[in-house]
Scaffold this motif. Structure first.
Motif, mmCIF file in Angstrom:
data_model
loop_
_atom_site.group_PDB
_atom_site.id
_atom_site.type_symbol
_atom_site.label_atom_id
_atom_site.label_comp_id
_atom_site.label_asym_id
_atom_site.label_seq_id
_atom_site.Cartn_x
_atom_site.Cartn_y
_atom_site.Cartn_z
ATOM 1 N N ARG A 5 37.996 22.112 26.105
ATOM 2 C CA ARG A 5 36.841 21.790 26.095
ATOM 3 C C ARG A 5 36.099 23.025 26.407
ATOM 4 O O ARG A 5 36.216 23.564 27.840
ATOM 5 C CB ARG A 5 36.167 20.657 27.012
ATOM 6 N N CYS A 7 32.948 24.807 28.315
ATOM 7 C CA CYS A 7 32.202 24.427 29.292
ATOM 8 C C CYS A 7 30.869 25.707 29.607
ATOM 9 O O CYS A 7 31.288 26.452 29.995
ATOM 10 C CB CYS A 7 32.546 23.918 30.754
ATOM 11 N N ASP A 8 29.830 25.337 28.538
ATOM 12 C CA ASP A 8 28.922 26.291 28.782
ATOM 13 C C ASP A 8 27.464 25.832 28.931
ATOM 14 O O ASP A 8 26.430 26.435 28.720
ATOM 15 C CB ASP A 8 28.746 27.084 27.316
ATOM 16 N N THR A 9 27.349 24.373 29.594
ATOM 17 C CA THR A 9 26.215 24.043 29.776
ATOM 18 C C THR A 9 26.518 23.133 31.232
ATOM 19 O O THR A 9 27.726 23.020 31.461
ATOM 20 C CB THR A 9 25.713 22.644 28.834
ATOM 21 N N SER A 12 28.422 19.853 30.339
ATOM 22 C CA SER A 12 29.680 20.038 30.090
ATOM 23 C C SER A 12 30.613 20.513 31.379
ATOM 24 O O SER A 12 31.823 19.796 31.530
ATOM 25 C CB SER A 12 30.021 20.783 29.007
ATOM 26 N N LEU A 13 29.901 21.041 32.181
ATOM 27 C CA LEU A 13 30.526 21.644 33.694
ATOM 28 C C LEU A 13 30.745 20.251 34.477
ATOM 29 O O LEU A 13 31.764 20.402 35.075
ATOM 30 C CB LEU A 13 29.958 22.760 34.393
ATOM 31 N N ASP A 14 29.887 19.344 34.246
ATOM 32 C CA ASP A 14 30.007 18.295 35.149
ATOM 33 C C ASP A 14 30.997 17.287 34.686
ATOM 34 O O ASP A 14 31.863 16.844 35.448
ATOM 35 C CB ASP A 14 28.714 17.466 35.103
ATOM 36 N N ILE A 15 31.337 17.255 33.338
ATOM 37 C CA ILE A 15 32.503 16.577 32.627
ATOM 38 C C ILE A 15 33.858 17.262 33.283
ATOM 39 O O ILE A 15 34.905 16.528 33.655
ATOM 40 C CB ILE A 15 32.246 16.516 31.120
ATOM 41 N N ALA A 16 33.915 18.449 33.331
ATOM 42 C CA ALA A 16 35.036 19.203 33.662
ATOM 43 C C ALA A 16 35.109 18.765 35.220
ATOM 44 O O ALA A 16 36.471 18.743 35.642
ATOM 45 C CB ALA A 16 35.043 20.829 33.617
ATOM 46 N N PHE A 64 39.539 23.310 30.471
ATOM 47 C CA PHE A 64 38.182 23.516 30.513
ATOM 48 C C PHE A 64 38.132 25.086 30.345
ATOM 49 O O PHE A 64 38.653 25.681 31.395
ATOM 50 C CB PHE A 64 37.501 22.951 31.682
ATOM 51 N N ILE A 66 35.483 27.816 31.098
ATOM 52 C CA ILE A 66 34.138 27.732 31.590
ATOM 53 C C ILE A 66 33.673 29.152 31.237
ATOM 54 O O ILE A 66 34.130 30.057 31.683
ATOM 55 C CB ILE A 66 34.277 27.686 33.084
#
Length: 186
Positions: A5, A7-9, A12-16, A64, A66
């Motif tokens: 995944r 993570c560029d928002t 998406s970082l919160d999901i990681a 992830f 990032i």
């Protein structure tokens, strides 16, 4: 089984983070320009964690990717940095020297509880009872052969660092193309 995944928002970082904060072990690798050097820049942090899948015998690997450049606003990456500082989480990677230097010098993050598999590769040579002759053979091509013969004792503490592929071959763990599809699906 693996999933990846970007993570560029913040979302998406919160999901990681929801996956990574529960991991005992995190796999780490970084990419960037001149990491760990003056003027270098971290651009990508790859973090992976294994977690069980209900009803399935094998664990799932979530990776992830990032995007540090997109998420570089003040404080956004701090939860990731806090995770990397935790001494209760084992961080595993290969040749983390420049990654660790970049985190420390560029971001004030001291990596804690780290297993660098490149260091483990060097230590495994002693466990396998690799002698000085085998060690010196590794240096051929980097040090003139006549120098190795003439000054053997000078090279006792010099080790050639392997890339991950050669380390796996030394251990008889070379990964076939079929096996690599588990981690890098086509």
């Amino acid at each position: 089984m693996a999933s990846y995944r970007l993570c560029d928002t913040v979302a998406s970082l919160d999901i990681a983070l929801s996956v990574l904060v529960n991991a005992d072990t995190i796999f780490i690798d970084c990419e960037g320009r001149d990491l760990g050097e003056t003027g270098g820049r971290l651009s990508l942090i790859s973090l992976g964690a294994l977690h069980p899948i209900p009803g399935v015998a094998a664990d799932h690997l979530s990776v992830f990717l990032i995007d540090v450049i997109k998420l570089s606003e003040d404080g956004i990456l701090e939860p990731i940095y806090e995770l990397l500082r935790r001494d209760t989480v084992l961080k595993v990677g290969y040749d983390l020297r420049m990654d660790a230097a970049e985190f420390w010098h560029g971001h004030g993050v001291q990596l804690e509880t780290v297993l660098d598999l490149q260091v483990a590769d060097i230590m495994a040579r002693a466990v396998r009872r690799e002698g000085l002759d085998e060690q010196l053979k590794r240096l051929v091509g980097f040090v003139p052969r006549h120098e190795l013969r003439r000054n053997r004792e000078m090279w006792v503490n010099v080790q050639k660092l392997n890339g991950l592929d050669w380390a796996l071959k030394d251990l008889g763990l070379a990964i076939t193309a079929k096996q690599s599809e588990l981690f890098f699906p086509v």
